[in-house]
Design an enzyme around this catalytic site. Structure first.
Site, PDB file in Angstrom:
ATOM      1  N   HIS A  60       0.863  -1.191   0.000  1.00 52.56           N
ATOM      2  CA  HIS A  60       0.000   0.000   0.000  1.00 52.56           C
ATOM      3  C   HIS A  60       0.901   1.243   0.000  1.00 52.56           C
ATOM      4  CE1 HIS A  60      -2.895   3.028   1.052  1.00 52.56           C
ATOM      5  NE2 HIS A  60      -3.852   2.170   0.741  1.00 52.56           N
ATOM      6  N   GLU A  80      -3.795   1.656  -7.436  1.00 55.45           N
ATOM      7  CA  GLU A  80      -4.160   2.752  -6.542  1.00 55.45           C
ATOM      8  C   GLU A  80      -3.201   3.913  -6.767  1.00 55.45           C
ATOM      9  OE1 GLU A  80      -6.604   1.614  -2.946  1.00 55.45           O
ATOM     10  OE2 GLU A  80      -4.524   1.387  -2.355  1.00 55.45           O
TER      11      GLU A  80
HETATM   12  P1  PGA Z   1      -9.493   6.137  -0.084  1.00 57.42           P
HETATM   13  O1  PGA Z   1      -8.356   5.039   0.185  1.00 57.42           O
HETATM   14  O2  PGA Z   1     -10.697   5.397  -0.576  1.00 57.42           O
HETATM   15  O3  PGA Z   1      -9.711   6.795   1.254  1.00 57.42           O
HETATM   16  O4  PGA Z   1      -8.944   7.071  -1.117  1.00 57.42           O
HETATM   17  C1  PGA Z   1      -8.203   3.947  -0.664  1.00 57.42           C
HETATM   18  C2  PGA Z   1      -7.060   3.100  -0.204  1.00 57.42           C
HETATM   19  O5  PGA Z   1      -6.053   3.636   0.261  1.00 57.42           O
HETATM   20  O6  PGA Z   1      -7.135   1.866  -0.267  1.00 57.42           O
END
Ligand code: PGA
Length: 251
Positions: A92, A164
């Site tokens: 992440h 992401e």
């Molecule tokens: P968010 O986070 O939906 O608050 O943008 C997504 C994530 O980090 O998995």
């Protein structure tokens, strides 16, 4: 195929808030999707008890790169397994950036998860700077290659790849559909080269995460190459989560 929804609660909720939210989700109809929640690890015991009945599964937010031993503060894949975690996030961007997690470390984490039959959710994505300098594809491919190349029997393992983009996480900005489609192609090609296209088609699920909310999920829910979603902030709110589940269940 059912869409996978991972509610990543990060470090947002207290124990009481976590338990109340799980109880609320348990009352919702989640049969049309694959629903999983990622609470803080200190609440695994409480959450796993609540999830003993029903179809909601638990995801870990992190895992140790080591199997066991003298690693203060770490939580092993075996420990995640004991609580029935089905998935675990790795790579992440918050951990890459705040804790300097590197690709070699992420690779070790993936190996530990595979050893315990927990499916890794490998998060990849570029920063705003990398996006604007045209480095997106290169960054994503490198993250994938560094995390996965040389892993034993990868071809037999189920893998989730979550795109992401760092600039989209918690910012209210979401990726443009055209860009998402391009990144999907880039990831598909990279994994097909690493293993085979057949491997990608059979074993890999492609997710998107970054500022998803009840008011923008619909435009993504209909994309058939997108197998699911990683939702952070919005998933800590019972009403928003209910709407998101409803939308995903309708596709
Ligand atoms: P968010 O986070 O939906 O608050 O943008 C997504 C994530 O980090 O998995």
């Amino acid at each position: 195929m059912k869409k996978l929804l991972i509610a990543n609660w990060k470090m947002y909720l207290s124990k009481v808030e976590t338990i109340n939210l799980v109880k609320k989700i348990k009352k919702l109809s989640v049969k049309k999707i694959e629903m999983t929640v990622a609470p803080a690890a200190v609440y695994f015991e409480a959450v796993s008890k609540l999830l003993k009945t029903g179809s909601i599964k638990m995801t870990a937010q992190n895992v140790a790169a080591y199997e066991s031993g003298a690693h203060t503060g770490e939580i092993s894949a075996m420990m995640l397994k004991e609580f029935g975690c089905r998935y675990a996030l790795v790579g992440h961007s918050e951990r890459r950036l705040e804790l300097n997690e590197t690709d070699p470390l992420i690779r070790e984490k993936i190996k530990r998860l595979f050893e315990k039959n927990i499916t890794p959710v490998l998060c990849v994505g570029e920063t705003a700077k990398q996006k604007f300098s045209g480095e997106r594809n290169q960054v994503v491919v490198q993250q994938l290659k560094n995390a996965l190349s040389g892993i034993d029997s990868l071809v037999k393992k189920k893998l989730v790849v979550a795109y992401e983009p760092v600039w989209a996480i918690g910012t209210g900005k979401v990726v443009a559909i055209k860009d998402l489609e391009e990144v999907f192609g880039v990831i598909k090609r990279a994994l097909s080269m690493l293993e085979s296209e057949d491997y990608f088609n059979r074993q890999v699920l492609f997710l998107y995460g970054g500022s998803l909310d009840d008011d923008n999920i619909e435009q993504f829910a209909s994309l058939d190459y997108l197998c699911g979603f990683l939702v952070g902030r919005a998933s800590t709110n019972a009403d928003k989560l209910e709407k998101i589940i409803k939308v995903l269940g309708s596709f």
